[in-house]
Design an enzyme around this catalytic site. Structure first.
Site, PDB file in Angstrom:
ATOM      1  CD  GLU A 267      -2.909  -1.105   2.337  1.00  0.00           C
ATOM      2  OE1 GLU A 267      -2.441  -1.517   3.408  1.00  0.00           O
ATOM      3  OE2 GLU A 267      -4.078  -0.684   2.208  1.00  0.00           O
TER       4      GLU A 267
ATOM      5  CD  GLU B  74      -3.514  -6.062   3.774  1.00  0.00           C
ATOM      6  OE1 GLU B  74      -3.610  -6.753   2.736  1.00  0.00           O
ATOM      7  OE2 GLU B  74      -2.801  -5.042   3.840  1.00  0.00           O
TER       8      GLU B  74
END
Ligand SMILES: NC(=O)c1ccc[n+]([C@@H]2O[C@H](COP(=O)([O-])OP(=O)(O)OC[C@H]3O[C@@H](n4cnc5c(N)ncnc54)[C@H](O)[C@@H]3O)[C@@H](O)[C@H]2O)c1
Length: 693
Positions: free
Chosen positions: A108, A128
């Protein structure tokens, strides 16, 4: 290292500022790293002589994610969001240099940079979801803008990373560098600065944000994930990327993340994550004990398990000999391995060349002498004690000194097998699960005489083979099958009392298992157990009656269910229903309606009870080890954290009371709560609180 702080270094290469992070082992984005990055970025921004910034990591990988020990704790500023905001506010190019695995928060962060450069071996991904979460630092908003919502959704919902060459094609990566990554990235940064390339942030791109195909992709990706919160939240977040402005989508992503991180499912998944790491730590290993080197393996028996185990070696790049009793059986075994590989190729899982390379690592032989060069030998012959003892006696003569001698037995006494050799310290069990090349669980059975270094050699090898090794002690069925046997007894009892196979299976799949006990029995085949029972003069009212009527399971198109030709879908079978009704009446039982809740309790609680006894006996070291075994070997729904964790959530007092009730109702004293359950319940504690550190 580190002129900013202990983890972060800022240096200059001409007009390029190079920020290097070093937080071994995987450069997790812990607080000190975030603080250092923020400070380095501030200095680089304020220095007018800096024309571009490179963010790189030392060690084996780019940031592999957040520091998950910080989850659920009060956030410490700066958060990752603030670091990312600082990158996006930078008036000069910021280039991420990717190697190893750029995962989660690390990826990210890279997505917020103006450019990304990678080595060919790098991988990027957002895993995740595997912890019951979604990417919470803008990943669900930026990735769809970069590569389109459909592909982004796939990466986010599966959590599987992609390789750098694919990332280049998709436009995630701007360039793949040969040679030294930092040098290459500095050269790249210098070029973009010199060319004055426009600084376009991913957040500002809209051209790929199409809703086309999104709904279908979402449906296909989540079809088998019912009841799971994280994948559903991932879908919602990515849909937001299409329909909401960036800032609003980001805000919603944060809300979804906070909800998931506080939720039961993610807590359970994080428990499994930590339990898996913990399971690799075997107690009683003296400091300084080292795994023995493994350069070559051997497998005895080219049957179902032997072939699969040989594939595990070949997949890990370790040459392996496979020994059979005769040419024909050997050829049959090797053909089955080849067919397995071909199936992988046709599913697109592997290239034909790679398969050839792996097949070439498997050397089939009919002479046991060939194991003389192996550092580890895994025996997978028939499940017969006398045969296994003979094989181990022979291995003792031909195996080299210090070779680890392992048996894949599912039930036999590893200590007795070890005594057939003059070196019981080198003997242990490696209990693979079928299909061995696919199933992740590996129970490593520690014998009474097994030496610590032989044991850690097996654990290390297990990890090299891509398995999740859990060390257990010697007993009938070890941990997983011993607990499973409790479920089988109870499943049969439920049928006799009033349930039907489809009801029991529906309750178990409704709980989250991929398959119910009866569909599973049909898949494995009912005839094996029937023959064993016949030999021992034992009887199982329903299953034996089914076998006598030719119901052997999927292989005969009928078992507890019936199967249409060519289909594996279990269908209710009136003939089976009649067999069950007859068995009930023979047993003098008045059938009653049984609730789904009762079925679930009786499918789970007796297993937990057995798990408690397994802990009492020291067969398993920690409750978490049992959880890992059930998640990786038996399809226990990971978002329920494993049987022992689940029991803790329900409360052991509840478990004690229900087990007592079921024991009294059935007259089966083995259903009485184990001492450990009664004791912990009385103290108001759970299994977790009683685990050794
Ligand atoms: N099938 C499973 O699901 C499973 C799961 C876990 C463990 N196991 C265990 O793995 C072992 C093997 O099971 P399987 O299902 O692969 O059996 P299998 O019958 O498919 O294969 C056994 C093979 O061993 C060969 N063999 C017999 N004696 C031999 C010898 N002296 N030297 C070399 N080869 C010999 C046989 O010819 C046969 O090909 C058993 O101990 C079993 O309990 C099986």
């Amino acid at each position: 290292m580190g002129n900013i702080n202990a983890s972060v270094d800022l240096r200059r290469d001409g007009e390029i500022a190079v920020v290097t992070v070093d937080n071994p082992p995987v450069n997790a984005l812990k607080h000190e790293v975030r603080a250092g990055l923020a400070e380095a970025l501030r200095q680089a921004r304020d220095d007018a002589t800096v024309k571009a910034v490179v963010i790189a990591c030392a060690g084996r990988t780019f940031f592999a994610g957040a520091d998950i020990t910080e989850f659920g704790k009060p956030p410490q500023a700066p958060g990752l969001g603030e670091v990312i905001a600082a990158i996006e506010a930078m008036p000069k190019p910021v280039v991420a240099a990717l190697h190893g695995t750029a995962l989660g928060g690390g990826f990210e962060l890279a997505l917020a940079c103006h450019f990304r450069v990678a080595v060919a071996g790098a991988r990027v991904g957002l895993p995740e979801v595997k912890l019951g979460l979604l990417p919470g630092a803008g990943g669900t908003q930026r990735l769809p803008r970069l590569i389109g919502p459909e592909k982004a959704l796939k990466m986010i919902v599966t959590g599987d990373p992609i390789e750098a060459p694919e990332a280049l094609t998709d436009g995630i990566v701007d360039e793949i560098v040969e040679g030294d990554l930092t040098t290459g990235t500095i050269a790249f940064a210098r070029r973009v600065a010199a060319e004055n390339r426009p600084l376009r942030l991913v957040r500002d791109r809209e051209d790929k944000l199409s809703a086309e195909g999104f709904a279908d992709a979402a449906e296909a990706l989540t079809r088998r994930l019912r009841g799971r919160e994280a994948p559903a939240a991932c879908v919602e977040a990515v849909r937001n990327a299409i329909v909401l402005p960036f800032e609003e989508g980001l805000k919603r992503e944060g809300e979804l993340f906070r909800k998931l991180v506080a939720g039961d499912q993610s807590k359970a998944q994080r428990h499994v994550f930590f339990a898996e790491r913990e399971a690799a730590r075997v107690p009683g290993i003296p400091e300084g004990a080292k795994p023995r080197p493994i350069a070559r393996g051997a497998v005895i028996g080219a049957g179902t398990m032997g072939g699969g185990i040989a594939m595990c070696f070949a997949n890990a790049g370790i040459p392996v000999s496979i020994v059979e009793t005769g040419r024909d059986l050997l050829q049959k075994g090797l053909d089955r391995v080849a067919a397995n590989y071909r199936a992988t190729v046709s599913r697109g899982g592997l290239g034909a060349e790679e398969v050839e390379r792996r097949m070439a690592l498997i050397n089939g032989v009919t002479e046991l002498d060939a194991v003389g060069s192996a550092d580890v030998v895994i025996e997978a012959v028939f499940e017969e004690m006398e045969l296994k003892k003979r094989v181990f006696g022979d291995l003792d003569r031909v195996a080299k000194a210090n070779a680890v001698l392992a048996t894949n037995t599912s039930t036999l006494d590893v200590d007795e097998i070890a005594r057939a050799t003059s070196r019981p310290r080198d003997v242990l069990g490696t209990h693979f699960f079928s299909p061995a090349n696919v199933m992740r669980l590996l129970e490593i059975v520690r014998g009474a005489a097994t030496s610590p270094d032989a044991l850690i050699t097996a654990v290390t090898l297990g990890r090299r083979l891509g398995k999740v090794p859990v060390t257990v002690g010697v007993c009938y069925g070890f941990v997983g099958n011993r607990m499973l046997a409790r479920r089988s007894v109870e499943a049969e009892r439920l049928l006799l009392e009033g349930a039907l196979p489809q009801q029991v299976d529906a309750a178990v799949t409704g709980f989250g298992f991929p398959m119910g006990p009866f569909a599973m029995a049909d898949m494995a085949g009912l005839d094996v157990g029937w023959r064993i029972r016949n030999g021992r003069g034992e009887r199982n009212e329903i299953e034996d009656a089914l076998c006598e009527a030719g119901h052997f399971g999927q292989k005969t198109g009928k078992g507890y269910f019936r199967y249409d030709a060519g289909s594996r879908t279990p269908l209710p079978d009136p003939e089976v229903e009649q067999t069950i009704l007859d068995a009930s009446s023979r047993a003098g039982i008045t059938r009653r309606a049984i609730t789904q809740e009762e079925i679930v309790e009786r499918m789970i609680f007796p297993m937990v009870n057995e798990g408690a006894r397994i802990l009492e006996e020291g067969i398993a070291t920690r409750p978490g080890d049992i959880d890992v075994i059930w998640v990786y070997g038996y399809g226990w729904p990971v978002w329920r954290g494993g049987p022992m964790y689940y029991a803790d959530q329900l409360g052991l007092a509840h478990l004690r009371d229900r087990l007592t009730l079921y024991a009294e109702r059935s007259g089966d004293e083995t259903l009485r709560p184990a001492t450990r359950i009664s004791r912990l319940a009385a103290e108001g504690r759970g299994f977790a609180s009683s685990a050794p550190a």
